[in-house]
Write a protein that holds these residues in place. Structure first.
Motif, short mmCIF file in Angstrom:
data_model
loop_
_atom_site.label_atom_id
_atom_site.label_comp_id
_atom_site.label_asym_id
_atom_site.label_seq_id
_atom_site.Cartn_x
_atom_site.Cartn_y
_atom_site.Cartn_z
N ASN A 323 13.75 10.74 1.36
CA ASN A 323 12.41 10.46 1.90
C ASN A 323 12.25 11.03 3.32
O ASN A 323 11.21 11.59 3.65
CB ASN A 323 12.17 8.95 1.91
CG ASN A 323 10.74 8.58 2.22
OD1 ASN A 323 9.82 8.95 1.49
ND2 ASN A 323 10.53 7.89 3.34
N SER A 327 9.59 13.94 4.08
CA SER A 327 8.53 13.60 5.02
C SER A 327 8.36 14.68 6.09
O SER A 327 7.30 14.78 6.71
CB SER A 327 8.84 12.28 5.73
OG SER A 327 8.99 11.28 4.78
N ARG A 367 7.83 6.83 -0.29
CA ARG A 367 6.78 7.82 -0.45
C ARG A 367 7.21 8.95 -1.41
O ARG A 367 6.41 9.43 -2.20
CB ARG A 367 6.41 8.39 0.93
CG ARG A 367 5.31 9.42 0.93
CD ARG A 367 3.98 8.81 0.47
NE ARG A 367 2.94 9.85 0.37
CZ ARG A 367 2.76 10.62 -0.70
NH1 ARG A 367 3.54 10.50 -1.75
NH2 ARG A 367 1.79 11.52 -0.71
C1 LIG Z 1 9.16 7.60 3.75
O1 LIG Z 1 8.40 8.63 4.30
C2 LIG Z 1 7.11 8.29 4.74
C3 LIG Z 1 6.40 9.52 5.24
O2 LIG Z 1 6.28 10.50 4.25
C4 LIG Z 1 7.16 7.23 5.78
O3 LIG Z 1 5.85 6.83 6.15
C5 LIG Z 1 7.93 6.03 5.25
O4 LIG Z 1 8.09 5.07 6.25
C6 LIG Z 1 9.29 6.46 4.75
N1 LIG Z 1 10.01 5.33 4.19
C7 LIG Z 1 9.65 4.63 3.12
C8 LIG Z 1 10.50 3.47 2.79
O5 LIG Z 1 8.69 4.93 2.42
#
Ligand SMILES: *[C@@H]1O[C@H](CO)[C@@H](O)[C@H](O)[C@H]1NC(C)=O
Ligand SMILES: *[C@@H]1O[C@H](CO)[C@@H](O)[C@H](O)[C@H]1NC(C)=O
Length: 429
Positions: A323, A327, A367
């Motif tokens: 993630n 991201s 996400r």
């Molecule tokens: C995963 O990534 C997103 C952004 O793409 C972020 O907002 C989020 O906090 C991250 N962690 C989780 C558990 O989704």
């Protein structure tokens, strides 16, 4: 008189010839004996029981994608472990319609419920040719069955297996105490020599062994046909049992050897679909851990040393690393190949992993990853993620109303580039 005189030399020569001859006879005899008993030789040359057959990664058929037909859905189901009645409950809850919906399972179809229930799940999956990936439990069942087929090809093998089955109908070879009983018997019975035929660390008559023994050739064929990774480069989603890595764990994110640190070289840098497909494939095929069958069916975490671990307690969950990396993908804003990237962003498009295996972490929605093992075999829940046209950015319509939005255990989540999906769970009594 010296022995080196004429006669002495002759005698000596005769002795040498005789000695050579006797040695030859002895060695030939031993070799013959070894050959006869080759099956029981200490170092047994086991055939490949893993049956990976080069189908490590498969492409998801384009026809199953809910693109172009508003009624089509993909229903991805978490670890079933033989809980066939819970599977039925879940499919009822979702109003599964095989004509319109495509089911995909994330592996571990068997071995925690009764043998009979595991076989029911295998029958359903194989007779309907359901798509899915191999779990660590499926893999053990495959290996035992391949081993059995091999044993059955040896004279006496069939008899040995059926004697064990009859002698130990209720023994659980996975349990240490009961296992000792079996091992003592094997050592003292007339089948002692067969012991060598069992690979080190394998224990006959456990749950995987029994499912392997009870399943039909068609079940075996079905399990062996399951890939470890199922990928749709069109939908930007990948299914795997335990997990995947988004980057080399021992290198910096910006290291040129990282698959997501640069755009791949494709002919047309503006062909986004091709760029994305290429980059997804690079992650799946160039990170060594993602090509390792054991890792993708067992990984839970990555330790600080960069070594993957099957334990949830050591290091960082792989899904968190995934993630984090995804991201950072800057997507469209970075298609200019010459552009240099901030350490906080990467020249890539993110994609989603749907997986199971981590019952201890339960429903784990991030996400860019969806963990679906909600511990049905422990009496908790069986869960699925339902994808329809609204899950993919190329479609514009709203989420179909063919699932009750009000269902008590249903939640809507953000999915993929700009879509939505729904999680549905049922209780497993
Ligand atoms: C995963 O990534 C997103 C952004 O793409 C972020 O907002 C989020 O906090 C991250 N962690 C989780 C558990 O989704
Ligand atoms: C197992 O579940 C499937 C899917 O719901 C169902 O079609 C099948 O009839 C079940 N098998 C048995 C023996 O109950």
């Amino acid at each position: 008189m010296s022995i080196w005189s004429g006669d002495g030399l002759k005698t000596c020569f005769s002795f040498v010839v005789l000695a050579f001859f006797l040695t030859f006879v002895f060695v030939a005899g031993v070799l013959q004996e070894v050959k006869k008993n080759r099956a029981f030789d200490q170092k047994i040359d086991f055939p490949d029981f893993g049956h990976y057959n080069g189908n490590f990664i498969k492409n998801m058929p384009h026809s199953v994608l809910p693109i172009g037909d508003q009624r089509k859905r993909i229903i991805a189901i978490g670890d079933i472990h033989g809980m066939n009645s819970s599977l039925t409950d879940l499919l009822d809850e979702i109003h599964y319609n095989p004509k319109r919906d495509s089911l995909i399972h994330v592996g571990d179809l068997e071995t925690r419920a009764t043998i009979h229930d595991s076989i029911d799940v295998l029958s359903f999956m194989s007779s309907n040719k359901i798509l899915g990936v191999r779990g660590n439990n499926d893999q053990k069942v495959i290996e035992w069955r391949a081993w059995m087929n091999w044993i059955l090809s040896h004279p006496g093998g069939r008899e040995w297996l059926s004697v064990m089955d009859k002698r130990w109908p209720n023994l659980d070879g996975d349990k240490r105490l009961q296992r000792t009983e079996l091992e003592n018997w094997v050592e003292t019975s007339k089948y002692a020599s067969w012991k060598k035929m069992v690979p080190t660390g394998w224990h006959p008559l456990g749950k995987h062994y029994r499912v392997a023994r009870a399943m039909s050739p068609r079940h075996f064929e079905y399990l062996s046909s399951l890939p470890l990774v199922l990928h749709s480069p069109t939908a930007h989603v990948v299914f795997v049992h335990a997990g995947l890595l988004s980057s080399h764990p021992k290198l910096q994110a910006s290291d040129p050897r990282q698959p997501l640190s640069h755009w791949p070289t494709v002919h047309d840098q503006h062909d986004i679909a091709k760029l994305r497909k290429q980059q997804e494939l690079t992650v799946l095929t160039e990170i060594p851990e993602n090509k390792d069958p054991w890792t993708v069916t067992n990984i839970k975490s990555v330790m600080d040393t960069g070594i993957v671990s099957p334990s949830p307690k050591k290091g960082t969950p792989w899904s968190q690393l995934w993630n984090d990396t995804m991201s950072k993908c800057s997507g469209n804003s970075g298609t200019n190949a010459g552009k240099s990237y901030q350490p906080t962003s990467l020249p890539c498009y993110p994609f989603t992993v749907i997986y199971g295996h981590a019952a201890g972490r339960g429903l784990d929605i991030k996400r860019w990853s969806i963990g679906l093992d909600t511990g049905c075999s422990y009496g908790r829940q069986l869960s699925a993620v339902v994808l329809d046209g609204s899950s993919f950015s190329s479609a514009t319509h709203q989420f179909g109303d063919n699932i009750h939005a009000q269902a008590p255990q249903s939640q809507e989540i953000v999915f993929g580039d700009n879509g939505q999906a729904r999680i549905v769970s049922v209780s497993c009594a």
